[in-house]
Design an enzyme around this catalytic site. Structure first.
Site, PDB file in Angstrom:
ATOM      1  N   HIS A  42       0.849  -1.182   0.000  1.00 12.57           N
ATOM      2  CA  HIS A  42       0.000   0.000   0.000  1.00 12.57           C
ATOM      3  C   HIS A  42       0.892   1.243   0.000  1.00 12.57           C
ATOM      4  O   HIS A  42       2.109   1.134   0.183  1.00 12.57           O
ATOM      5  CB  HIS A  42      -0.948   0.005   1.225  1.00 12.57           C
TER       6      HIS A  42
HETATM    7  P1  TYD Z   1      -1.512  -2.539   7.676  1.00 11.19           P
HETATM    8  O1  TYD Z   1      -1.058  -1.120   7.709  1.00 11.19           O
HETATM    9  O2  TYD Z   1      -2.196  -3.015   6.437  1.00 11.19           O
HETATM   10  O3  TYD Z   1      -0.253  -3.493   8.008  1.00 11.19           O
HETATM   11  P2  TYD Z   1       0.934  -4.095   7.128  1.00 11.19           P
HETATM   12  O4  TYD Z   1       1.162  -3.204   5.948  1.00 11.19           O
HETATM   13  O5  TYD Z   1       2.080  -4.126   8.069  1.00 11.19           O
HETATM   14  O6  TYD Z   1       0.540  -5.473   6.753  1.00 11.19           O
HETATM   15  O7  TYD Z   1      -2.422  -2.806   8.959  1.00 11.19           O
HETATM   16  C1  TYD Z   1      -2.842  -4.098   9.315  1.00 11.19           C
HETATM   17  C2  TYD Z   1      -4.147  -3.966  10.074  1.00 11.19           C
HETATM   18  O8  TYD Z   1      -3.937  -3.238  11.289  1.00 11.19           O
HETATM   19  C3  TYD Z   1      -5.229  -3.239   9.313  1.00 11.19           C
HETATM   20  O9  TYD Z   1      -6.474  -3.863   9.581  1.00 11.19           O
HETATM   21  C4  TYD Z   1      -5.250  -1.855   9.914  1.00 11.19           C
HETATM   22  C5  TYD Z   1      -4.779  -2.084  11.330  1.00 11.19           C
HETATM   23  N1  TYD Z   1      -4.016  -0.963  11.896  1.00 11.19           N
HETATM   24  C6  TYD Z   1      -4.547  -0.199  12.925  1.00 11.19           C
HETATM   25  O10 TYD Z   1      -5.696  -0.440  13.393  1.00 11.19           O
HETATM   26  N2  TYD Z   1      -3.813   0.814  13.467  1.00 11.19           N
HETATM   27  C7  TYD Z   1      -2.568   1.109  12.991  1.00 11.19           C
HETATM   28  O11 TYD Z   1      -1.918   2.058  13.517  1.00 11.19           O
HETATM   29  C8  TYD Z   1      -2.040   0.328  11.917  1.00 11.19           C
HETATM   30  C9  TYD Z   1      -0.656   0.625  11.362  1.00 11.19           C
HETATM   31  C10 TYD Z   1      -2.784  -0.690  11.401  1.00 11.19           C
END
Ligand code: TYD
Length: 126
Positions: A42
Site C-alpha cells: 500500500h
Molecule cells: P496494515 O497497515 O495493512 O499493516 P501491514 O502493511 O504491516 O501489513 O495494517 C494491518 C491492520 O492493522 C489493518 O487492519 C489496519 C490495522 N491498523 C490499525 O488499526 N492501526 C494502525 O496504527 C495500523 C498501522 C494498522
C-alpha cells in the site's frame, strides 16, 4: 539514531523531535511476521514514516511511481524514511524480526491507497 556500545551490550537512542523529520504522533511495530509473508502493499496519501529495525532483518522495496529502490534493513542499516505516496513492499523477514514505525499522524484508513493502479495515478499526477 545514536548507537551506544557498553560492556554489557548495545543501546540505541532516538531523541524527539530532533532526530525525526516530523512530529511523531504514532508508534507501532511489526512482529511475529512469518518469514515467507509479504506486508505493506500500500501507499499513504499524506503520512510520513520512519522505519526503525529493532531486531532481525527485512527487505523493503519502495516505489514512487517512477523508480523503485530496494533497502535491506539489518543491524548495520536499521532506519528508512518513507515519504507520502510511496508504494512499499516488505518481504524476506528474518526470524524474530521486530520493525518499529514512527508515523506523523494517527491511524486513518482513508489515508491508505491499497490499489496499485490508483497509486500510480496519484503518484504520476503529483
Ligand atoms: P496494515 O497497515 O495493512 O499493516 P501491514 O502493511 O504491516 O501489513 O495494517 C494491518 C491492520 O492493522 C489493518 O487492519 C489496519 C490495522 N491498523 C490499525 O488499526 N492501526 C494502525 O496504527 C495500523 C498501522 C494498522
Amino acid at each position: 539514531m545514536k548507537r551506544i556500545e557498553t560492556h554489557a551490550g548495545g543501546l540505541d537512542v532516538i531523541e524527539l523531535p530532533c532526530q525525526v523529520p516530523f512530529p511523531v504522533q504514532r508508534i507501532y511495530w511489526l512482529r511475529d511476521t512469518p518469514v515467507d509473508a509479504t506486508r505493506g502493499l500500500h501507499a499513504h496519501r499524506t503520512l510520513r514514516q520512519v522505519l526503525v529495525l529493532v531486531s532481525g532483518n527485512v527487505r523493503v522495496e519502495l516505489d514512487n511511481g517512477h523508480t523503485t529502490t530496494v533497502h535491506k534493513l539489518d543491524v548495520d542499516n536499521p532506519q528508512l524514511p518513507i515519504e507520502p505516496v510511496t508504494w512499499r513492499v516488505l518481504s524476506e523477514f528474518g526470524e524474530g524480526t521486530v520493525l518499529m514505525v514512527l508515523a506523523s499522524a494517527p491511524y486513518d484508513p482513508d489515508d491508505y491507497i491499497r490499489d496499485y493502479s490508483t497509486f500510480l495515478a496519484v503518484a504520476r499526477a503529483s
